[in-house]
Design a protein around this motif. Structure first.
Motif, PDB file in Angstrom:
ATOM      1  N   ILE A 153       0.861  -1.188   0.000  1.00  0.00           N
ATOM      2  CA  ILE A 153       0.000   0.000   0.000  1.00  0.00           C
ATOM      3  C   ILE A 153       0.888   1.225   0.000  1.00  0.00           C
ATOM      4  CG2 ILE A 153      -1.728   1.319   1.288  1.00  0.00           C
ATOM      5  CD1 ILE A 153      -2.802  -1.313   2.343  1.00  0.00           C
ATOM      6  N   ASP A 154       0.481   2.237  -0.738  1.00  0.00           N
ATOM      7  CA  ASP A 154       1.266   3.457  -0.896  1.00  0.00           C
ATOM      8  C   ASP A 154       0.917   4.455   0.203  1.00  0.00           C
ATOM      9  OD1 ASP A 154       2.624   5.658  -1.712  1.00  0.00           O
ATOM     10  OD2 ASP A 154       1.609   5.863  -3.638  1.00  0.00           O
ATOM     11  N   VAL A 155       1.704   4.490   1.289  1.00  0.00           N
ATOM     12  CA  VAL A 155       1.425   5.422   2.377  1.00  0.00           C
ATOM     13  C   VAL A 155       1.700   6.862   1.979  1.00  0.00           C
ATOM     14  CG1 VAL A 155       1.807   3.763   4.226  1.00  0.00           C
ATOM     15  CG2 VAL A 155       3.697   5.173   3.467  1.00  0.00           C
ATOM     16  N   ALA A 156       2.316   7.057   0.825  1.00  0.00           N
ATOM     17  CA  ALA A 156       2.575   8.421   0.377  1.00  0.00           C
ATOM     18  C   ALA A 156       1.302   9.095  -0.107  1.00  0.00           C
ATOM     19  CB  ALA A 156       3.608   8.422  -0.754  1.00  0.00           C
ATOM     20  N   SER A 157       0.301   8.312  -0.513  1.00  0.00           N
ATOM     21  CA  SER A 157      -0.909   8.924  -1.051  1.00  0.00           C
ATOM     22  C   SER A 157      -2.057   8.942  -0.050  1.00  0.00           C
ATOM     23  CB  SER A 157      -1.345   8.198  -2.322  1.00  0.00           C
ATOM     24  OG  SER A 157      -1.621   6.841  -2.034  1.00  0.00           O
ATOM     25  N   TYR A 158      -2.246   7.877   0.704  1.00  0.00           N
ATOM     26  CA  TYR A 158      -3.339   7.831   1.659  1.00  0.00           C
ATOM     27  C   TYR A 158      -3.018   6.770   2.705  1.00  0.00           C
ATOM     28  CZ  TYR A 158      -7.841   7.181   3.810  1.00  0.00           C
ATOM     29  OH  TYR A 158      -8.835   7.083   4.732  1.00  0.00           O
ATOM     30  N   CYS A 159      -3.388   7.030   3.937  1.00  0.00           N
ATOM     31  CA  CYS A 159      -3.126   6.076   5.002  1.00  0.00           C
ATOM     32  C   CYS A 159      -4.134   6.306   6.112  1.00  0.00           C
ATOM     33  CB  CYS A 159      -1.704   6.279   5.528  1.00  0.00           C
ATOM     34  SG  CYS A 159      -1.164   5.036   6.695  1.00  0.00           S
ATOM     35  N   ASP A 160      -4.755   5.220   6.601  1.00  0.00           N
ATOM     36  CA  ASP A 160      -5.635   5.323   7.754  1.00  0.00           C
ATOM     37  C   ASP A 160      -5.170   4.331   8.814  1.00  0.00           C
ATOM     38  OD1 ASP A 160      -6.561   2.822   6.941  1.00  0.00           O
ATOM     39  OD2 ASP A 160      -8.435   3.593   6.133  1.00  0.00           O
ATOM     40  N   ALA A 161      -5.910   4.236   9.922  1.00  0.00           N
ATOM     41  CA  ALA A 161      -5.477   3.388  11.025  1.00  0.00           C
ATOM     42  C   ALA A 161      -5.384   1.918  10.619  1.00  0.00           C
ATOM     43  CB  ALA A 161      -6.405   3.566  12.221  1.00  0.00           C
ATOM     44  N   LEU A 162      -6.268   1.475   9.741  1.00  0.00           N
ATOM     45  CA  LEU A 162      -6.181   0.093   9.269  1.00  0.00           C
ATOM     46  C   LEU A 162      -4.895  -0.106   8.477  1.00  0.00           C
ATOM     47  CD1 LEU A 162      -7.285  -2.749   8.868  1.00  0.00           C
ATOM     48  CD2 LEU A 162      -8.585  -1.884   6.916  1.00  0.00           C
ATOM     49  N   ASP A 163      -4.520   0.875   7.667  1.00  0.00           N
ATOM     50  CA  ASP A 163      -3.269   0.786   6.926  1.00  0.00           C
ATOM     51  C   ASP A 163      -2.075   0.710   7.874  1.00  0.00           C
ATOM     52  OD1 ASP A 163      -4.485   0.896   4.391  1.00  0.00           O
ATOM     53  OD2 ASP A 163      -4.492   3.085   4.429  1.00  0.00           O
ATOM     54  N   VAL A 164      -2.128   1.479   8.966  1.00  0.00           N
ATOM     55  CA  VAL A 164      -1.046   1.442   9.947  1.00  0.00           C
ATOM     56  C   VAL A 164      -0.959   0.048  10.567  1.00  0.00           C
ATOM     57  CG1 VAL A 164      -0.204   2.362  12.153  1.00  0.00           C
ATOM     58  CG2 VAL A 164      -1.129   3.918  10.426  1.00  0.00           C
ATOM     59  N   GLU A 165      -2.105  -0.549  10.866  1.00  0.00           N
ATOM     60  CA  GLU A 165      -2.116  -1.902  11.423  1.00  0.00           C
ATOM     61  C   GLU A 165      -1.493  -2.901  10.440  1.00  0.00           C
ATOM     62  OE1 GLU A 165      -5.235  -5.031  13.509  1.00  0.00           O
ATOM     63  OE2 GLU A 165      -6.010  -3.209  12.568  1.00  0.00           O
ATOM     64  N   LEU A 166      -1.859  -2.797   9.160  1.00  0.00           N
ATOM     65  CA  LEU A 166      -1.290  -3.677   8.136  1.00  0.00           C
ATOM     66  C   LEU A 166       0.207  -3.423   7.955  1.00  0.00           C
ATOM     67  CD1 LEU A 166      -4.147  -3.464   5.491  1.00  0.00           C
ATOM     68  CD2 LEU A 166      -3.670  -5.357   7.062  1.00  0.00           C
ATOM     69  N   LEU A 167       0.605  -2.165   8.046  1.00  0.00           N
ATOM     70  CA  LEU A 167       2.016  -1.815   7.925  1.00  0.00           C
ATOM     71  C   LEU A 167       2.821  -2.430   9.069  1.00  0.00           C
ATOM     72  CD1 LEU A 167       4.381  -0.328   6.646  1.00  0.00           C
ATOM     73  CD2 LEU A 167       3.668   1.716   7.908  1.00  0.00           C
ATOM     74  N   VAL A 168       2.291  -2.375  10.283  1.00  0.00           N
ATOM     75  CA  VAL A 168       2.986  -2.966  11.432  1.00  0.00           C
ATOM     76  C   VAL A 168       3.128  -4.483  11.228  1.00  0.00           C
ATOM     77  CG1 VAL A 168       2.803  -3.479  13.904  1.00  0.00           C
ATOM     78  CG2 VAL A 168       2.464  -1.148  13.081  1.00  0.00           C
ATOM     79  N   MET A 169       2.092  -5.132  10.730  1.00  0.00           N
ATOM     80  CA  MET A 169       2.186  -6.579  10.476  1.00  0.00           C
ATOM     81  C   MET A 169       3.233  -6.883   9.407  1.00  0.00           C
ATOM     82  SD  MET A 169      -1.680  -8.079  10.957  1.00  0.00           S
ATOM     83  CE  MET A 169      -2.504  -6.983   9.823  1.00  0.00           C
ATOM     84  N   ALA A 170       3.301  -6.054   8.366  1.00  0.00           N
ATOM     85  CA  ALA A 170       4.323  -6.234   7.332  1.00  0.00           C
ATOM     86  C   ALA A 170       5.711  -5.997   7.911  1.00  0.00           C
ATOM     87  CB  ALA A 170       4.066  -5.293   6.158  1.00  0.00           C
ATOM     88  N   ALA A 171       5.835  -5.000   8.771  1.00  0.00           N
ATOM     89  CA  ALA A 171       7.122  -4.712   9.409  1.00  0.00           C
ATOM     90  C   ALA A 171       7.556  -5.886  10.287  1.00  0.00           C
ATOM     91  CB  ALA A 171       7.022  -3.429  10.238  1.00  0.00           C
ATOM     92  N   GLN A 172       6.614  -6.511  10.937  1.00  0.00           N
ATOM     93  CA  GLN A 172       6.946  -7.663  11.772  1.00  0.00           C
ATOM     94  C   GLN A 172       7.476  -8.820  10.931  1.00  0.00           C
ATOM     95  OE1 GLN A 172       3.179  -7.879  13.811  1.00  0.00           O
ATOM     96  NE2 GLN A 172       3.941  -6.664  15.525  1.00  0.00           N
ATOM     97  N   SER A 173       6.972  -8.972   9.721  1.00  0.00           N
ATOM     98  CA  SER A 173       7.487 -10.002   8.810  1.00  0.00           C
ATOM     99  C   SER A 173       8.944  -9.732   8.451  1.00  0.00           C
ATOM    100  CB  SER A 173       6.661 -10.049   7.520  1.00  0.00           C
ATOM    101  OG  SER A 173       5.358 -10.473   7.791  1.00  0.00           O
ATOM    102  N   ALA A 174       9.326  -8.453   8.496  1.00  0.00           N
ATOM    103  CA  ALA A 174      10.703  -8.063   8.187  1.00  0.00           C
ATOM    104  C   ALA A 174      11.569  -7.977   9.440  1.00  0.00           C
ATOM    105  CB  ALA A 174      10.710  -6.717   7.464  1.00  0.00           C
ATOM    106  N   GLY A 175      10.996  -8.281  10.604  1.00  0.00           N
ATOM    107  CA  GLY A 175      11.766  -8.266  11.844  1.00  0.00           C
ATOM    108  C   GLY A 175      11.710  -6.968  12.624  1.00  0.00           C
ATOM    109  N   LEU A 176      10.840  -6.047  12.231  1.00  0.00           N
ATOM    110  CA  LEU A 176      10.688  -4.774  12.950  1.00  0.00           C
ATOM    111  C   LEU A 176       9.418  -4.800  13.789  1.00  0.00           C
ATOM    112  CD1 LEU A 176      11.397  -2.244  10.064  1.00  0.00           C
ATOM    113  CD2 LEU A 176      12.880  -2.724  11.987  1.00  0.00           C
TER     114      LEU A 176
END
Length: 122
Positions: free
Chosen positions: A17-40
């Motif tokens: 998802i392109d956080v540069a164009s639009y981002c809401d709380a659900l996107d932040v939740e998905l981003l955190v899950m993706a970051a966890q897959s990368a070890g963050l």
């Protein structure tokens, strides 16, 4: 894990998802899950808050600081973690992940300080 370009690239592939164009709380939740897959942000969970109005898109970060113990941030509005101006996706992810990690670190440090467990600050 450190927030390097390679880690950001891995998160971008997982996130999609392109956080540069639009981002809401659900996107932040998905981003955190993706970051966890990368070890963050491994011990971080995003909890969306019920919106007060159409412009309110807030969440809290829960950080697991020990077995069965979570410290929770104050409410955070999405605008506090995404870039103020449009930017490239990698740059936006770098900014957003850095902000989320900073908030998680602050929540952990505050918990340690308030609980009197100062030996963990070093």
């Amino acid at each position: 894990m450190e927030l390097t370009d390679a880690v950001v690239e891995k998160v971008a592939e997982e996130y999609g998802i392109d956080v540069a164009s639009y981002c809401d709380a659900l996107d932040v939740e998905l981003l955190v899950m993706a970051a966890q897959s990368a070890g963050l942000l491994e011990d971080v969970v995003v909890h969306q808050l019920l919106p007060v109005d159409a412009r309110d898109d807030s969440f809290v970060l829960a950080v697991y600081v020990g077995p069965g113990v979570a410290a929770v941030s104050f409410p955070i509005h999405v605008r506090e973690v995404i870039p103020e101006h449009r930017t490239q996706t990698a740059s936006a992810l770098q900014h957003t992940l850095g902000r989320l990690q900073g908030i998680a670190d602050r929540v952990t440090a505050d918990h340690i300080r308030w609980s009197g467990r100062t030996e963990e600050l070093n």
